[in-house]
Design a protein around this motif. Structure first.
Motif, PDB file in Angstrom:
ATOM      1  N   GLU A 125       0.932  -1.126  -0.218  1.00  0.00           N
ATOM      2  CA  GLU A 125       0.135   0.006   0.021  1.00  0.00           C
ATOM      3  C   GLU A 125       0.881   1.312  -0.143  1.00  0.00           C
ATOM      4  O   GLU A 125       0.546   2.148  -0.627  1.00  0.00           O
ATOM      5  N   ILE A 126       1.875   1.434   0.811  1.00  0.00           N
ATOM      6  CA  ILE A 126       2.889   2.383   0.944  1.00  0.00           C
ATOM      7  C   ILE A 126       3.534   2.583  -0.648  1.00  0.00           C
ATOM      8  O   ILE A 126       3.516   3.634  -1.157  1.00  0.00           O
ATOM      9  N   LEU A 127       3.694   1.659  -1.273  1.00  0.00           N
ATOM     10  CA  LEU A 127       4.387   1.732  -2.601  1.00  0.00           C
ATOM     11  C   LEU A 127       3.152   2.130  -3.757  1.00  0.00           C
ATOM     12  O   LEU A 127       3.491   2.717  -4.657  1.00  0.00           O
ATOM     13  N   GLU A 128       2.133   1.512  -3.546  1.00  0.00           N
ATOM     14  CA  GLU A 128       1.051   1.819  -4.454  1.00  0.00           C
ATOM     15  C   GLU A 128       0.600   3.396  -4.494  1.00  0.00           C
ATOM     16  O   GLU A 128       0.229   4.010  -5.355  1.00  0.00           O
ATOM     17  N   ASN A 129       0.827   3.858  -3.266  1.00  0.00           N
ATOM     18  CA  ASN A 129       0.296   5.276  -3.112  1.00  0.00           C
ATOM     19  C   ASN A 129       1.623   6.330  -2.955  1.00  0.00           C
ATOM     20  O   ASN A 129       1.405   7.156  -2.292  1.00  0.00           O
ATOM     21  N   TRP A 130       2.701   5.649  -3.324  1.00  0.00           N
ATOM     22  CA  TRP A 130       3.913   6.549  -3.258  1.00  0.00           C
ATOM     23  C   TRP A 130       3.988   8.060  -3.575  1.00  0.00           C
ATOM     24  O   TRP A 130       4.471   8.936  -3.102  1.00  0.00           O
ATOM     25  N   ILE A 131       3.368   8.352  -4.908  1.00  0.00           N
ATOM     26  CA  ILE A 131       3.218   9.777  -5.481  1.00  0.00           C
ATOM     27  C   ILE A 131       2.432  10.714  -4.403  1.00  0.00           C
ATOM     28  O   ILE A 131       2.935  11.594  -3.955  1.00  0.00           O
ATOM     29  N   GLU A 132       1.390  10.000  -3.677  1.00  0.00           N
ATOM     30  CA  GLU A 132       0.546  10.853  -2.698  1.00  0.00           C
ATOM     31  C   GLU A 132       1.131  10.931  -1.750  1.00  0.00           C
ATOM     32  O   GLU A 132       1.252  12.036  -1.054  1.00  0.00           O
ATOM     33  N   ILE A 133       2.111  10.047  -0.883  1.00  0.00           N
ATOM     34  CA  ILE A 133       2.785   9.941   0.032  1.00  0.00           C
ATOM     35  C   ILE A 133       3.871  11.280   0.187  1.00  0.00           C
ATOM     36  O   ILE A 133       4.118  12.177   0.880  1.00  0.00           O
TER      37      ILE A 133
END
Length: 152
Positions: A125-133
């Motif tokens: 989930e962290i890697l899938e949402n990397w841009i948002e993070i």
């Protein structure tokens, strides 16, 4: 925000071998976790090709692996029954990040299959949402630089 489809998988061959050797020559029972945990990212992901040591992700024991899935397949082919694809199979050109459950204190009870699935899903989930993070961190930093709240 753009999301990236990532793929989680577990590989237990190394843990099984280490556990077997430790139990054979010492009195250490269940001295490793269930499996090493990995997430494959597509080649358009901004972290594709990066070394795990350059990425600060809070995950069990920190990231301990990065490399091409193609290079990993040589090991996986030897023990296909020891890999568990949690999100289906994926292309060979993916880049992989992972962490192990071979740390002091890890054992089959506190780093069970269920725990490994939970923690590798969190990494996915962290890697899938990397841009948002990254965008969220940049906006908090800008706020802090302008006298707002301190960053966490």
């Amino acid at each position: 925000m753009e999301k990236y489809k990532c793929y989680a998988f577990l590989y237990s061959a190394v843990n099984d071998e280490v556990r077997s050797q430790l139990e054979k020559y010492t009195k250490c029972e269940h001295s490793t976790g269930y499996a090493n945990c990995y997430v494959a990212i597509p080649n358009e992901h901004p972290l594709y090709g990066m070394c795990y040591g350059m990425i600060n992700i809070k995950i069990h024991g920190g990231l301990t692996f990065s490399g091409s899935f193609e290079s990993m397949k040589k090991e996986i082919i030897k023990n296909p029954d020891k890999v568990e694809y949690l999100d289906g199979e994926f292309s060979n050109d993916c880049w992989v990040f992972g962490f192990d459950t071979l740390h002091f204190g890890d054992n089959i009870r506190n780093r069970s299959r269920e725990w490994c699935i939970m923690e590798v899903t969190r990494l996915k989930e962290i890697l899938e949402n990397w841009i948002e993070i990254v965008a969220r961190r940049k906006s908090l930093l800008k706020l802090w630089e302008n006298g707002g709240i301190p960053p966490k």
